[in-house]
Design a protein around this motif. Structure first.
Motif, PDB file in Angstrom:
ATOM      1  N   LYS A   1      55.523 -31.739 -31.714  1.00 12.38           N
ATOM      2  CA  LYS A   1      55.641 -31.206 -33.068  1.00 12.38           C
ATOM      3  C   LYS A   1      54.414 -30.367 -33.411  1.00 12.38           C
ATOM      4  N   PRO A   2      54.601 -29.223 -34.126  1.00  9.15           N
ATOM      5  CA  PRO A   2      53.460 -28.390 -34.506  1.00  9.15           C
ATOM      6  C   PRO A   2      52.600 -29.077 -35.553  1.00  9.15           C
ATOM      7  N   VAL A   3      51.273 -29.043 -35.369  1.00  9.29           N
ATOM      8  CA  VAL A   3      50.356 -29.675 -36.328  1.00  9.29           C
ATOM      9  C   VAL A   3      49.414 -28.667 -36.973  1.00  9.29           C
ATOM     10  N   ARG A   4      49.218 -27.507 -36.312  1.00 15.10           N
ATOM     11  CA  ARG A   4      48.351 -26.491 -36.913  1.00 15.10           C
ATOM     12  C   ARG A   4      48.597 -25.157 -36.223  1.00 15.10           C
ATOM     13  N   THR A   5      48.601 -24.101 -37.023  1.00 14.35           N
ATOM     14  CA  THR A   5      48.760 -22.743 -36.501  1.00 14.35           C
ATOM     15  C   THR A   5      47.614 -21.887 -37.021  1.00 14.35           C
ATOM     16  N   PHE A   6      46.963 -21.122 -36.130  1.00 17.82           N
ATOM     17  CA  PHE A   6      45.865 -20.259 -36.546  1.00 17.82           C
ATOM     18  C   PHE A   6      45.778 -19.058 -35.616  1.00 17.82           C
TER      19      PHE A   6
END
Length: 638
Positions: free
Chosen positions: A402-407
């Motif tokens: 699952k995605p937890v952070r995008t930068f």
């Protein structure tokens, strides 16, 4: 003579097993044809295991005088084999028990055994010869049924017909396993005298052939449309059996968490031409064995040999030069998502050798080489453009799928640091600990990988990976965190492409690595880590702080374990500091003075302090107590 022979057969069966074997009637239809009716095999105090209405057989008269029956033609109608297992036992378990010879407890082991273990070559040779010698010239089975019923499982097999005529085989088969049903047809040829058989099995509905119980037993699923198989020859010599043949599977679908996570793996065509030898303590897949997956071909060799108590394992994989485009187009779909759709030119060739003596693990041999022709080039990227890391790109961090952070990895992100703005102490400490040869190797450190295999074999589990910084970067940017076989292979191919084609400079690879790796709770990149722990810029990190940050890269989520409740580094960190500091000193990355003054001591000033320091500040308590005492004295004096 017929009654005498059948009587011997009945007596032999009943003397060997606790069961009644009955033949209702037997008579000659003509001078060499026999009709048997109402045949049954009933274990004592159990359900009937086997029964058939009638058997019409043209037999070899010579075999009757030899005290056995060899069928030339065999017609069987309405046959039922019913295996039952319940709380009262089963009606077939007695067949699986080891046969005891009265008065011969010290009898010699069977011919297919050795003093240490069974010779599976001799056993398989005996099975093959027995099976082929008893194949009639003509077979006509009608309504053949078999079933297995237990408290938690039901299997029903129905074969409306089975025909063998002049070496041609034809049959139809339906197998229902609990709620799973497979409907198949079989065609083939057989030559009993030459020990040859070939066949083709395929589904005659739209569901394909699904292998039952694989999901329950192995957490896997296997489906295919067609299977072709053959045994072309056998040779038994010096207690070793060598068999040759082939197998082919069309539209194979596999699913297993260890292979590709939740994704199905699809192979349009796969083929195997095999040469296998079995003997006492010996299992060999000969180098003449060729494996084909779609258009890609490779020769495969595998050997397991046990000499006394020593176990020796060899593996080799070798391909001839193949068109690079054939290689990429042959990769099974669902296995390497980032590589799907690649178009390439030139040639590729792969060679791998592995050898280990389990008593001398330190002498383990491992070599792996993928060579490309000078004109090799990626003409078009598929699902993923590997060159995206040469410019700013959006990176998403996943945990447990699952995605937890995008930068953004680039200057538009205020937490991004060019490599020139990151302390040399941190850069050199990471290189010393993670990948000292990063700037000199081609993405792989073969000796580190060899040492990792040795360590894993010694400890009997996956304890060390041998990954380079290039491999770690590819894993983080392009691949999921799930530890699967497919991920490791895809990781190696992408690293090879980057390094072999010089798609990305070493400095850029290292810069991206330093800006995306995890360093704590939702902490990614050197600038984020420097602020989180020390409240400073990454260019301001000192040697002790750099070594601490390096120490938690393998397990960033366990960052708290490095400190006590007062925020002091625990004493066990001293060994790591001496190790990394010593490597840096020997490589000329720090001075002798810096090494001598190095201590495992850092001061937490960032947000990490609020999470790590849980003990009461005794200094503040003492100051408050002192102030209270002074105020009390002043009050009394007043």
């Amino acid at each position: 003579m017929l009654q005498y022979t059948l009587g011997r057969v009945e007596a032999k069966v009943e003397n060997r097993y606790p069961a009644d074997f009955n033949i209702g009637s037997a008579e000659f239809d003509d001078w060499n044809s026999v009709v048997l009716t109402d045949i049954s095999f009933v274990p004592h105090q159990q359900d009937t295991l086997f029964r058939t209405d009638s058997v019409y057989a043209a037999i070899s008269v010579r075999s009757i005088f030899a005290g056995r029956i060899v069928f030339k033609r065999l017609e069987v109608d309405n046959t039922y084999l019913t295996a039952v297992k319940d709380e009262n036992g089963s009606n077939f378990s007695f067949l699986l028990k080891k046969e005891e010879v009265p008065g011969k407890k010290d009898a010699a082991p069977p011919a297919d055994s050795t003093a240490e273990e069974r010779n599976y070559g001799a056993l398989l040779n005996r099975v093959i010869e027995t099976a082929f010698k008893n194949v009639p010239d003509q077979v006509d089975f009608n309504n053949l049924n078999a079933s297995y019923v237990s408290t938690n499982r039901t299997i029903n097999m129905a074969m409306p017909y089975l025909r063998i005529n002049d070496g041609q085989i034809a049959s139809q088969l339906s197998v229902q396993t609990d709620s799973l049903e497979n409907n198949m047809r079989v065609f083939g040829t057989i030559d009993p005298k030459a020990y040859r058989i070939a066949g083709r099995l395929y589904a005659y509905d739209d569901m394909g052939v699904r292998i039952p119980y694989i999901k329950k037993k192995l957490d896997a699923a296997v489906t295919f449309d067609t299977v072709r198989f053959s045994l072309d020859s056998k040779q038994f010599r010096n207690e070793k059996l060598t068999i040759r043949g082939s197998a082919m599977v069309n539209n194979l679908t596999l699913n297993h968490p260890m292979l590709s996570g939740e994704d199905d793996i699809n192979v349009r065509e796969s083929e195997l031409d095999y040469v296998v030898t079995l003997g006492p303590n010996l299992y060999v897949v000969d180098s003449l064995t060729e494996v084909r997956v779609n258009r890609a071909k490779a020769n495969f060799y595998a050997s397991y040999e046990k000499v006394d108590t020593t176990k020796i394992i060899d593996l080799m994989v070798k391909t001839e030069q193949m068109p690079a485009n054939d290689f990429f187009q042959s990769l099974p779909t669902g296995l390497f998502e980032n590589l799907e759709g690649i178009q390439a030119q030139g040639w590729l060739q792969y060679d791998m050798k592995f050898h280990v003596n389990m008593d001398s693990l330190n002498q383990l041999v491992f070599n792996s080489d993928l060579d490309a022709s000078e004109d090799f080039e990626i003409k078009e990227w598929g699902n993923t453009n590997i060159e995206k890391i040469n410019r700013s790109f959006v990176h998403t961090v996943y945990e447990y799928g699952k995605p937890v952070r995008t930068f953004t990895v680039g200057p538009s992100n205020p937490f991004y640091s060019p490599i020139s703005e990151i302390s040399p102490y941190l850069r050199n400490a990471i290189l010393s600990a993670e990948d000292a040869g990063f700037y000199s190797h081609n993405g792989f450190h073969e000796e580190a990988f060899r040492q990792a295999i040795i360590k894993n074999l010694k400890e009997g589990e996956f304890a060390r990976g041998g990954s380079t910084i290039s491999m770690q970067l590819v894993k983080n940017v392009f691949l999921s965190r799930k530890k699967t076989v497919a991920r490791k292979v895809e990781e190696a191919i992408i690293v090879w492409l980057i390094e072999n084609e010089d798609l990305v400079s070493k400095n850029r690879l290292f810069e991206v690595y330093l800006n995306i790796i995890e360093w704590g709770p939702n902490v990614y990149g050197a600038k984020d880590a420097s602020r989180f722990y020390f409240g400073k810029q990454p260019s301001e990190l000192n040697l002790a702080e750099a070594i601490f940050l390096t120490s938690i890269i393998p397990s960033p989520k366990r960052y708290r374990s490095s400190f006590d409740s007062y925020g002091n580094l625990r004493s066990y960190k001293g060994g790591y500091y001496r190790l990394i500091g010593g490597i840096m000193r020997r490589r000329g990355l720090i001075s002798q003075e810096e090494y001598e003054n190095l201590t495992p001591n850092v001061s937490l000033y960032g947000r990490a302090r609020d999470l790590i320091v849980t003990a009461q500040d005794t200094t503040a308590v003492e100051e408050d107590t002192t102030r209270f005492e002074l105020e009390t004295i002043d009050l009394l004096e007043f």
